[in-house]
Design a protein around this motif. Structure first.
Motif, PDB file in Angstrom:
ATOM      1  N   PRO A   1     102.883  39.004  49.974  1.00  0.00           N
ATOM      2  CA  PRO A   1     101.705  38.146  49.920  1.00  0.00           C
ATOM      3  C   PRO A   1     101.867  37.019  48.905  1.00  0.00           C
ATOM      4  O   PRO A   1     102.499  37.179  47.871  1.00  0.00           O
TER       5      PRO A   1
ATOM      6  N   GLU B   1     103.060  37.829  58.403  1.00  0.00           N
ATOM      7  CA  GLU B   1     101.681  37.699  58.866  1.00  0.00           C
ATOM      8  C   GLU B   1     101.512  36.371  59.606  1.00  0.00           C
ATOM      9  O   GLU B   1     102.076  35.356  59.197  1.00  0.00           O
TER      10      GLU B   1
ATOM     11  N   THR C   1      97.760  34.891  51.692  1.00  0.00           N
ATOM     12  CA  THR C   1      98.306  35.875  52.631  1.00  0.00           C
ATOM     13  C   THR C   1      98.276  37.261  51.984  1.00  0.00           C
ATOM     14  O   THR C   1      98.218  37.385  50.756  1.00  0.00           O
ATOM     15  N   HIS C   2      98.327  38.280  52.822  1.00  0.00           N
ATOM     16  CA  HIS C   2      98.173  39.647  52.335  1.00  0.00           C
ATOM     17  C   HIS C   2      99.346  40.568  52.651  1.00  0.00           C
ATOM     18  O   HIS C   2      99.414  41.670  52.114  1.00  0.00           O
ATOM     19  N   TYR C   3     100.242  40.140  53.527  1.00  0.00           N
ATOM     20  CA  TYR C   3     101.349  40.995  53.958  1.00  0.00           C
ATOM     21  C   TYR C   3     102.665  40.229  53.872  1.00  0.00           C
ATOM     22  O   TYR C   3     102.679  38.996  53.812  1.00  0.00           O
ATOM     23  N   THR C   4     103.771  40.948  53.937  1.00  0.00           N
ATOM     24  CA  THR C   4     105.087  40.317  53.932  1.00  0.00           C
ATOM     25  C   THR C   4     105.225  39.379  55.118  1.00  0.00           C
ATOM     26  O   THR C   4     105.637  38.233  54.975  1.00  0.00           O
TER      27      THR C   4
END
Length: 133
Positions: A119, A13, A8-11
């Motif tokens: 993330p 998502e 994952t890349h965001y808080t």
């Protein structure tokens, strides 16, 4: 049982994992049940619309309005109480029927991994239970 690995890349998502789950359907299974399980306490799974990306946006915006990152009464010392609350609201398991070697999802439905404390590197377990054919 199989695992899907998710970065994952965001808080917060929502990641469509439908095609990854479908790719795991055993070649000899025409019908049955697909059980998907998330082993994380700050992530979840859900089924929702996968045609319009605005649905993901709207879900996350409303969820963050209902459960803000910080509240004065949160006591959990790791600072991710909101993620635990969101995970409990959505749930960590899904069951989807398999019919004719396909996930029996509705026309607009997709399976989403819900990240609430990213993330991170995550995993989801997928188990197939054959049905009577």
């Amino acid at each position: 049982m199989a695992e899907i690995h998710i970065k994952t890349h965001y808080t917060d998502e929502l990641i469509d994992i439908s095609s990854q789950v479908a790719a795991l359907i055993p070649l000899d299974m025409q019908c049955g049940i697909c059980h998907i399980f998330c082993q994380h306490t700050t992530a979840a799974l859900t089924v929702n619309e996968n045609a319009d990306p605005d649905v993901k946006h709207d879900l996350l915006c409303k969820l963050n309005a209902l459960i803000p990152q910080m509240e004065s009464y949160y006591q959990h010392c790791e600072g991710n109480s909101a993620a635990h609350l969101k995970s409990s609201l959505f749930g960590t398991a899904l069951t989807v029927p398999v019919h004719n070697r396909r996930l029996a999802l509705g026309t607009w439905q997709g399976i989403y991994f819900c990240e609430f404390d990213g993330p991170r590197n995550r995993k989801v377990q997928v188990t197939f239970i054959p049905g009577m054919e």
